[in-house]
Design a protein around this motif. Structure first.
Motif, PDB file in Angstrom:
ATOM      1  N   ALA A 180       0.861  -1.141   0.214  1.00 35.45           N
ATOM      2  CA  ALA A 180       0.029   0.044   0.048  1.00 35.45           C
ATOM      3  C   ALA A 180       0.940   1.256   0.025  1.00 35.45           C
ATOM      4  O   ALA A 180       0.623   2.223  -0.609  1.00 35.45           O
ATOM      5  N   LEU A 181       2.152   1.096   0.563  1.00 41.90           N
ATOM      6  CA  LEU A 181       3.036   2.375   0.669  1.00 41.90           C
ATOM      7  C   LEU A 181       3.866   2.672  -0.747  1.00 41.90           C
ATOM      8  O   LEU A 181       3.938   3.551  -0.834  1.00 41.90           O
ATOM      9  N   TYR A 182       4.061   1.424  -1.273  1.00 40.39           N
ATOM     10  CA  TYR A 182       5.306   1.630  -2.326  1.00 40.39           C
ATOM     11  C   TYR A 182       4.749   1.013  -3.655  1.00 40.39           C
ATOM     12  O   TYR A 182       5.477   1.077  -4.595  1.00 40.39           O
ATOM     13  N   GLN A 183       3.611  -0.025  -3.675  1.00 41.50           N
ATOM     14  CA  GLN A 183       3.284  -0.735  -4.786  1.00 41.50           C
ATOM     15  C   GLN A 183       4.410  -1.484  -5.306  1.00 41.50           C
ATOM     16  O   GLN A 183       4.504  -1.777  -6.584  1.00 41.50           O
ATOM     17  N   TRP A 184       5.316  -1.948  -4.576  1.00 41.79           N
ATOM     18  CA  TRP A 184       6.219  -2.901  -4.788  1.00 41.79           C
ATOM     19  C   TRP A 184       6.960  -3.440  -3.638  1.00 41.79           C
ATOM     20  O   TRP A 184       6.710  -3.001  -2.627  1.00 41.79           O
ATOM     21  N   ASP A 185       7.724  -4.595  -3.886  1.00 45.61           N
ATOM     22  CA  ASP A 185       7.881  -5.597  -2.708  1.00 45.61           C
ATOM     23  C   ASP A 185       9.166  -4.751  -1.863  1.00 45.61           C
ATOM     24  O   ASP A 185      10.458  -4.935  -2.392  1.00 45.61           O
ATOM     25  N   ALA A 186       8.851  -4.378  -0.936  1.00 45.73           N
ATOM     26  CA  ALA A 186       9.768  -3.453  -0.277  1.00 45.73           C
ATOM     27  C   ALA A 186      10.621  -4.406   0.655  1.00 45.73           C
ATOM     28  O   ALA A 186      10.135  -5.598   0.989  1.00 45.73           O
ATOM     29  N   SER A 187      11.767  -4.103   1.032  1.00 46.69           N
ATOM     30  CA  SER A 187      12.660  -5.037   1.924  1.00 46.69           C
ATOM     31  C   SER A 187      12.136  -5.217   3.118  1.00 46.69           C
ATOM     32  O   SER A 187      11.340  -4.196   3.815  1.00 46.69           O
ATOM     33  N   SER A 188      11.754  -6.521   3.630  1.00 47.92           N
ATOM     34  CA  SER A 188      11.478  -6.562   5.083  1.00 47.92           C
ATOM     35  C   SER A 188      12.273  -6.283   6.055  1.00 47.92           C
ATOM     36  O   SER A 188      11.558  -6.039   7.357  1.00 47.92           O
ATOM     37  N   ASP A 189      13.354  -5.990   6.061  1.00 44.45           N
ATOM     38  CA  ASP A 189      14.199  -5.454   7.279  1.00 44.45           C
ATOM     39  C   ASP A 189      14.130  -3.724   7.207  1.00 44.45           C
ATOM     40  O   ASP A 189      14.634  -3.130   8.140  1.00 44.45           O
ATOM     41  N   SER A 190      13.326  -3.250   6.413  1.00 45.40           N
ATOM     42  CA  SER A 190      13.253  -1.687   6.471  1.00 45.40           C
ATOM     43  C   SER A 190      12.191  -1.530   7.675  1.00 45.40           C
ATOM     44  O   SER A 190      11.464  -2.039   8.035  1.00 45.40           O
ATOM     45  N   ASN A 191      12.414  -0.380   8.356  1.00 41.20           N
ATOM     46  CA  ASN A 191      11.794   0.001   9.484  1.00 41.20           C
ATOM     47  C   ASN A 191      10.673   1.291   9.037  1.00 41.20           C
ATOM     48  O   ASN A 191      10.044   1.855   9.757  1.00 41.20           O
ATOM     49  N   THR A 192      10.529   1.286   7.616  1.00 44.32           N
ATOM     50  CA  THR A 192       9.709   2.434   7.157  1.00 44.32           C
ATOM     51  C   THR A 192       8.130   2.311   7.589  1.00 44.32           C
ATOM     52  O   THR A 192       7.627   3.259   8.249  1.00 44.32           O
ATOM     53  N   LEU A 193       7.633   1.055   7.376  1.00 47.62           N
ATOM     54  CA  LEU A 193       6.228   0.673   8.068  1.00 47.62           C
ATOM     55  C   LEU A 193       6.291   1.144   9.444  1.00 47.62           C
ATOM     56  O   LEU A 193       5.191   1.725   9.775  1.00 47.62           O
ATOM     57  N   GLU A 194       7.034   0.684  10.314  1.00 52.42           N
ATOM     58  CA  GLU A 194       6.716   1.152  11.810  1.00 52.42           C
ATOM     59  C   GLU A 194       6.872   2.656  11.986  1.00 52.42           C
ATOM     60  O   GLU A 194       6.142   2.965  12.749  1.00 52.42           O
ATOM     61  N   VAL A 195       7.583   3.290  11.139  1.00 51.45           N
ATOM     62  CA  VAL A 195       7.640   4.888  11.242  1.00 51.45           C
ATOM     63  C   VAL A 195       6.345   5.292  10.830  1.00 51.45           C
ATOM     64  O   VAL A 195       5.889   6.253  11.776  1.00 51.45           O
ATOM     65  N   PHE A 196       5.573   4.741   9.989  1.00 49.52           N
ATOM     66  CA  PHE A 196       4.492   5.305   9.390  1.00 49.52           C
ATOM     67  C   PHE A 196       3.282   4.800  10.478  1.00 49.52           C
ATOM     68  O   PHE A 196       2.431   5.650  10.855  1.00 49.52           O
ATOM     69  N   ILE A 197       3.356   3.622  11.023  1.00 47.04           N
ATOM     70  CA  ILE A 197       2.285   3.391  12.014  1.00 47.04           C
ATOM     71  C   ILE A 197       2.599   4.089  13.126  1.00 47.04           C
ATOM     72  O   ILE A 197       1.772   4.723  13.840  1.00 47.04           O
ATOM     73  N   SER A 198       3.767   4.533  13.795  1.00 45.67           N
ATOM     74  CA  SER A 198       4.112   5.328  14.804  1.00 45.67           C
ATOM     75  C   SER A 198       3.513   6.724  14.541  1.00 45.67           C
ATOM     76  O   SER A 198       2.727   7.183  15.415  1.00 45.67           O
ATOM     77  N   ARG A 199       3.647   7.330  13.402  1.00 46.14           N
ATOM     78  CA  ARG A 199       3.063   8.725  12.937  1.00 46.14           C
ATOM     79  C   ARG A 199       1.685   8.734  13.133  1.00 46.14           C
ATOM     80  O   ARG A 199       1.131   9.362  13.363  1.00 46.14           O
ATOM     81  N   LEU A 200       0.956   7.621  12.628  1.00 48.26           N
ATOM     82  CA  LEU A 200      -0.546   7.683  12.649  1.00 48.26           C
ATOM     83  C   LEU A 200      -0.846   7.298  14.050  1.00 48.26           C
ATOM     84  O   LEU A 200      -2.081   8.132  14.476  1.00 48.26           O
ATOM     85  N   ARG A 201      -0.521   6.530  14.872  1.00 49.72           N
ATOM     86  CA  ARG A 201      -0.661   6.280  16.197  1.00 49.72           C
ATOM     87  C   ARG A 201      -0.757   7.789  17.028  1.00 49.72           C
ATOM     88  O   ARG A 201      -1.474   8.141  17.860  1.00 49.72           O
ATOM     89  N   ARG A 202       0.344   8.577  16.606  1.00 47.71           N
ATOM     90  CA  ARG A 202       0.731   9.657  17.563  1.00 47.71           C
ATOM     91  C   ARG A 202      -0.289  10.836  16.808  1.00 47.71           C
ATOM     92  O   ARG A 202      -1.032  11.564  17.996  1.00 47.71           O
ATOM     93  N   LYS A 203      -1.048  10.830  15.742  1.00 46.60           N
ATOM     94  CA  LYS A 203      -1.715  11.685  15.239  1.00 46.60           C
ATOM     95  C   LYS A 203      -3.279  11.099  15.476  1.00 46.60           C
ATOM     96  O   LYS A 203      -4.267  11.978  15.858  1.00 46.60           O
ATOM     97  N   LEU A 204      -3.539   9.875  15.720  1.00 40.34           N
ATOM     98  CA  LEU A 204      -4.980   9.383  15.837  1.00 40.34           C
ATOM     99  C   LEU A 204      -5.231   8.671  17.355  1.00 40.34           C
ATOM    100  O   LEU A 204      -6.303   8.354  17.485  1.00 40.34           O
ATOM    101  N   GLY A 205      -4.210   8.456  18.011  1.00 38.54           N
ATOM    102  CA  GLY A 205      -4.210   7.707  19.191  1.00 38.54           C
ATOM    103  C   GLY A 205      -3.548   6.191  19.425  1.00 38.54           C
ATOM    104  O   GLY A 205      -3.629   5.778  18.360  1.00 38.54           O
ATOM    105  N   SER A 206      -2.777   6.333  20.315  1.00 40.62           N
ATOM    106  CA  SER A 206      -1.909   5.015  20.499  1.00 40.62           C
ATOM    107  C   SER A 206      -2.510   3.742  20.445  1.00 40.62           C
ATOM    108  O   SER A 206      -2.188   2.749  20.043  1.00 40.62           O
ATOM    109  N   SER A 207      -4.161   3.789  20.934  1.00 43.57           N
ATOM    110  CA  SER A 207      -4.651   2.380  20.925  1.00 43.57           C
ATOM    111  C   SER A 207      -5.457   2.079  19.639  1.00 43.57           C
ATOM    112  O   SER A 207      -5.937   0.808  19.745  1.00 43.57           O
ATOM    113  N   LEU A 208      -5.327   2.835  18.555  1.00 40.74           N
ATOM    114  CA  LEU A 208      -6.177   2.701  17.493  1.00 40.74           C
ATOM    115  C   LEU A 208      -5.756   1.725  16.548  1.00 40.74           C
ATOM    116  O   LEU A 208      -6.338   0.573  16.125  1.00 40.74           O
ATOM    117  N   ILE A 209      -4.384   1.789  16.433  1.00 42.81           N
ATOM    118  CA  ILE A 209      -3.545   0.517  15.633  1.00 42.81           C
ATOM    119  C   ILE A 209      -2.938  -0.377  16.519  1.00 42.81           C
ATOM    120  O   ILE A 209      -2.158  -0.070  17.186  1.00 42.81           O
TER     121      ILE A 209
END
Length: 92
Positions: A35-64
């Protein structure tokens, strides 16, 4: 969220849109990275965790919720959230 507008980046929006499409369902890291890249991203990248963290900060930590070793899910109580989601008017 408390009725206040939340500003999301296009990547945050793409991630939230997938999670909100089926609240309570677990989405794998691979599916969310697509959903983020439309291609097979490296599984050792922490980019997904960064975006999840940003969403939690903006929407509430218990939402995701983290499902250890599998992926993430949006809290099932948010089942009406996807009907209210719309990208900002400035987006194409």
């Amino acid at each position: 969220m408390a009725g206040l507008p939340v500003v999301l980046t296009p990547k945050e929006w793409a991630l939230l849109r997938v999670l909100a499409s089926r609240p309570g369902q677990i989405f794998t890291r691979e599916r969310l990275q697509e959903a983020l890249y439309q291609w097979d991203a490296s599984s050792d990248s922490n980019t997904l965790e960064v975006f999840i963290s940003r969403l939690r900060r903006k929407l509430g930590s218990s939402l995701i919720q983290t499902v250890r070793g599998v992926g993430y899910r949006l809290e099932a109580a948010c089942s009406r959230l996807h009907t209210r989601l719309a990208p900002p008017a400035a987006w194409p």
